[in-house]
Motif scaffolding. Structure first.
Motif, short mmCIF file in Angstrom:
data_model
loop_
_atom_site.label_atom_id
_atom_site.label_comp_id
_atom_site.label_asym_id
_atom_site.label_seq_id
_atom_site.Cartn_x
_atom_site.Cartn_y
_atom_site.Cartn_z
N LYS A 51 0.84 -1.21 0.00
CA LYS A 51 0.00 0.00 0.00
C LYS A 51 0.87 1.26 0.00
N LEU A 52 0.39 2.29 -0.70
CA LEU A 52 1.10 3.57 -0.77
C LEU A 52 0.32 4.60 0.04
N LEU A 53 1.05 5.39 0.84
CA LEU A 53 0.42 6.41 1.67
C LEU A 53 1.20 7.72 1.57
N VAL A 54 0.47 8.81 1.25
CA VAL A 54 1.09 10.14 1.26
C VAL A 54 0.89 10.72 2.65
N SER A 55 2.00 11.01 3.31
CA SER A 55 1.91 11.50 4.69
C SER A 55 3.12 12.36 5.01
N ASP A 56 2.94 13.32 5.95
CA ASP A 56 4.08 14.15 6.35
C ASP A 56 4.84 13.53 7.52
N HIS A 57 4.49 12.29 7.91
CA HIS A 57 5.21 11.59 8.98
C HIS A 57 5.06 10.08 8.81
N MET A 58 5.93 9.32 9.46
CA MET A 58 5.87 7.86 9.42
C MET A 58 4.52 7.41 10.01
#
Length: 861
Positions: A423-430
């Motif tokens: 799965k791919l996730l766009v996030s500004d943190h882990m």
């Protein structure tokens, strides 16, 4: 109150910048005024600034100082760019010099080294900004990798991704094998270099005596060939379509297919197709469902599964492969050619097109938005207007933008992949600490973050007070070479995220070239260090030269003698100020000029000044600093220093004259000159300004002169006549070989009343014998002008003058005869060097010219 006798630029420039900065003169925020905002194009933290930065920042600073003096609340925001690939290249070199590499020390340690580099070179850049005298608001300084920028970059990526404008796809991209990273197309510089065209036999599988001749400039890519393509309308190959040939590089059987893409007239008409290493071949490969084997690595070495060739450098492989093919009798010929080859803008390595997965921005919908916006009232105005076409052409033809780079220095792409699910996730943190998530190792292209510069620097994505007040920017000043690199990207990102143009005006300047009109470069060794120029001539002279040497958009030719001219001009202003201040009593108080008390000369200079203010202001408002400065220059030299100041020597030495009137006029004109030269040369302006009576704490707090009709007089024809009479008398003396102070008798016939100007006429014609009469005089020299007729009688002995002139004539005739003898002498012409012969020819022409002048003078006498 007196100025130093000599204009010492080092002494004048000392400590002023720190004083201005400390006093807060550079800090924006006065809400009682209209705003004017500008950002500095952030210099790369790769090293010292060069002369190109100097012209950029000089024009910006002139603009900001002018606007501040015109009453605006000016924000000139500073900052620096992390410059991903450029800075990483520098740090890689540093590590190499220490016997290390980034792969040995790891990403974390490398980034620590990068931030140390930023601190070191950031301080150097600060010093250079100070040397240039830039009125930057340091309280708002930004860096493209500070926390606020990180936040802005993440939001932009996420929003574009959510809008479907960013995607992860497999495409052919240009790779820099030295930096081991992908490049966008505009980071590739095409250069003409020597190369070779290799012609090979691709033998038919069913009849190895027959073959198709296929030519390529890159034999090492043949391992990735998947087919041979011919044009279906090419009679030479119609019978071969559907058959197979043998790849001479590896023995693979390749199908022959037909497609109209192939140009029948180019090369042999049979084209090898390598889908993973050529963008056009990639399109054909996709169309015919061909495989796309990658055979060259991102570091320029060959794929390890290529047997003996695996791991070889691509160019080494080329040589070995061609020899091997030759041994098998499959090499037909090699042609030497000149061709355009792409090079990395940063490392200068020949780029390698390679199929790989990268992050891209879909440009078409964004570009269409910009093109539509340029037709609205909120459009960006380019100065000069012609540069708008550069933007629109690029927007009309731009391709999807590759924004991922295989680097460590930069904003790491905020995408996380789940090891367990993919799965791919766009996030500004882990997402969590389970260890299941890994972040994309790539970083963004530097331009992805610097495209946000106009609004992220003001606090966006928050609606900060600064963003609300100072956005959009009023003006951007930049070179024409980065319109598509930077201006276009700021435009579409600003439009996309703020619904407004990020700037109202874009002022374009040219490049600084050397005296031979060549682009300055390390390879030519013709670069100029602005700090060296400042050391030799002072920053005020450098700034003046850079701002006035060309019209907007035009390249500047660097000529040191022109900086000397600028220095001489500033020295002229210094000396004129010193002359005026010598006459100012310690207790002198300036007062409003009483127009009723003005003499003709005062009215004349005030009229000339007001015309100058009007023209200079108009040019400044149009960012045409060349016109503005030349207008002021002409006034200072021709009207003020060479004429009015000279005339005041009579007034100020006349016991009966009202000196206060003249002193007030002198100070009024001087202050106006200082305020107009101030944006160009602020240090000398501040020094003189602080010597003027009634000055404020700094010139930075004072106002630009405004045009006043009150001081525009029409009744000054008498002064024009005065100037012409003095000029004509001086010319008469020169033409007749008379000393400047030779006594003459003058009679002036005029409808104008020139009698009030008699003291000035006597002083500057060096004669007391001046009469006014309407009667024509015969037998004397007469000079007719529109407002007067001047009769001149000289009181010298013509015999003495004739004797002197005849001696000159005799000497010149001898020199001409000698010169003719040399130039008719074959031995001299053949044996002497060219420079010597040329020198003699020039002498000969000069002697003839001088002889004609002497003969004319004899005839006049």
């Amino acid at each position: 109150m007196e100025l130093d006798k000599r204009y010492d630029y080092k002494k004048v420039e000392e400590n002023k910048y720190e004083t201005w900065k400390k006093k807060g003169y550079f800090t924006a925020g006065d809400k009682s005024k209209g705003k004017f905002s500008m950002v500095i194009p952030p210099p790369n933290i790769t090293g010292k600034l060069h002369i190109g930065h100097s012209i950029d920042t000089t024009i910006q600073d002139i603009t900001c100082r002018y606007k501040k003096a015109k009453g605006f609340d000016v924000l000139y925001l500073p900052g620096m760019d992390h410059a991903g690939i450029a800075t990483q290249a520098k740090i890689d070199q540093l590590l190499k010099s220490e016997g290390k590499s980034r792969f040995e020390i790891g990403r974390k340690a490398f980034l620590e080294e990068a931030f140390k580099w930023k601190e070191k070179y950031g301080n150097i850049i600060h010093d250079q900004w100070a040397k240039m005298g830039l009125m930057l608001d340091y309280s708002r300084e930004r860096f493209t990798m500070d926390d606020g920028f990180n936040k802005a970059v993440f939001k932009v990526f996420k929003d574009l991704y959510d809008q479907g404008l960013i995607y992860h796809g497999e495409k052919i991209v240009n790779y820099d094998p030295v930096m081991r990273t992908a490049l966008s197309n505009i980071e590739v510089i095409y250069k003409e270099i020597s190369g070779k065209f290799y012609y090979f036999k691709y033998r038919l599988v069913d009849d190895k005596e027959k073959y198709l001749t296929v030519a390529t400039t890159r034999p090492e890519t043949m391992f990735g060939d998947t087919c041979v393509v011919v044009n279906p309308n090419d009679d030479r190959y119609k019978s071969y379509v559907g058959k197979k040939v043998i790849n001479p590089a590896n023995g693979d059987e390749l199908p022959i297919i037909a497609d109209e893409y192939v140009d029948i007239s180019f090369g042999t008409g049979a084209m090898k197709c390598t889908p993973a290493h050529d963008p056009n071949d990639f399109i054909i490969g996709q169309k015919y469902h061909q495989p796309h084997p990658v055979v060259i690595n991102i570091d320029g070495t060959m794929s390890k599964d290529l047997k003996k060739y695996g791991g070889m450098d691509r160019f080494e492989c080329r040589e070995v492969l061609v020899n091997d093919i030759k041994e098998h009798d499959d090499l037909i010929k090699i042609e030497d050619i000149k061709h355009e080859v792409g090079h990395s803008e940063r490392s200068d390595a020949i780029v390698e097109p390679i199929l790989s997965k990268q992050w891209f921005v879909k440009m078409k919908p964004i570009a269409e938005k910009v093109l539509a916006h340029q037709k609205t009232s909120d459009k960006v105005n380019f100065i000069p207007k012609r540069f708008e076409k550069v933007l629109t052409r690029w927007m009309e033809n731009c391709e999807d933008w590759c924004i991922s780079r295989q680097l460590w220095w930069g904003h790491q792409i905020p995408v996380y992949y789940s090891k367990s699910t993919g799965k791919l996730l766009v996030s500004d943190h882990m997402p969590d600490n389970s260890g299941d998530w890994v972040q994309d190792e790539d970083v963004f292209d530097t331009w992805f973050s610097s495209a946000l510069w106009p609004f992220a620097t003001l606090g966006w994505p928050e609606k900060t007070e600064d963003f609300e007040r100072y956005y959009p920017l009023d003006t951007l000043v930049t070179g024409y070479d980065i319109i598509f690199f930077w201006v276009s990207r700021m435009y579409f990102q600003g439009l996309n995220f703020t619904d407004r143009s990020p700037f109202k005006n874009v002022v374009i300047h040219g490049l600084v070239r050397d005296s031979k009109n060549r682009k300055m470069s390390k390879s030519l060794g013709n670069g100029v260090d602005p700090i060296d120029i400042i050391e030799k001539y002072g920053v005020d002279s450098l700034r003046y030269f850079l701002a006035t040497a060309a019209s907007p958009g035009q390249d500047i030719r660097y000529q040191e003698e022109r900086i000397q001219v600028a220095s001489n001009y500033l020295n002229k202003i210094w000396n004129s100020a010193r002359y005026i201040l010598m006459y100012i009593p310690e207790d002198f108080k300036t007062s409003k000029i009483d127009t009723k008390k003005l003499n003709l000369l005062d009215k004349y200079i005030l009229s000339k000044l007001e015309a100058t203010i009007k023209k200079v202001t108009k040019a400044m408002d149009k960012y045409d600093y060349g016109i503005a400065s030349s207008t002021l220059y002409n006034f200072v030299y021709d009207d003020f220093c060479s004429f009015y100041l000279e005339m005041t020597k009579v007034t100020l030495q006349d016991e009966s004259a009202d000196k206060d009137v003249t002193l007030n006029v002198l100070l009024y004109v001087l202050k106006a000159i200082i305020m107009m030269i101030y944006p160009f040369s602020p240090f000398i302006s501040e020094e003189i300004y602080l010597h003027l009576p009634g000055h404020l704490e700094s010139i930075m707090l004072d106002s630009y002169p405004k045009y006043s009709k009150k001081y525009a007089f029409n009744d000054i024809e008498e002064i024009n006549s005065l100037r012409i009479i003095i000029e004509k008398v001086r010319n008469y003396k020169a033409e007749n070989n008379l000393a400047p102070n030779a006594s003459l008798s003058l009679t002036i016939s005029s409808e104008l009343d020139l009698t009030p100007l008699l003291p000035y006429l006597k002083r500057f014609t060096f004669t007391n014998n001046i009469n006014f009469s309407h009667e024509a005089k015969k037998g004397v020299t007469s000079i007719v002008s529109s407002n007067f007729t001047l009769y001149i009688e000289d009181n010298i002995k013509k015999e003495e003058a004739l004797e002197k002139l005849n001696k000159q004539k005799e000497t010149l005739e001898k020199e001409i005869k000698r010169s003719e003898g040399m130039l008719n002498n074959k031995n001299f012409l053949e044996r002497a060097n060219k420079a010597k012969v040329e020198e003699e020819k020039n002498k000969y022409e000069n002697y003839k010219k001088q002889l004609n002048e002497v003969i004319n003078k004899i005839n006049n006498l």
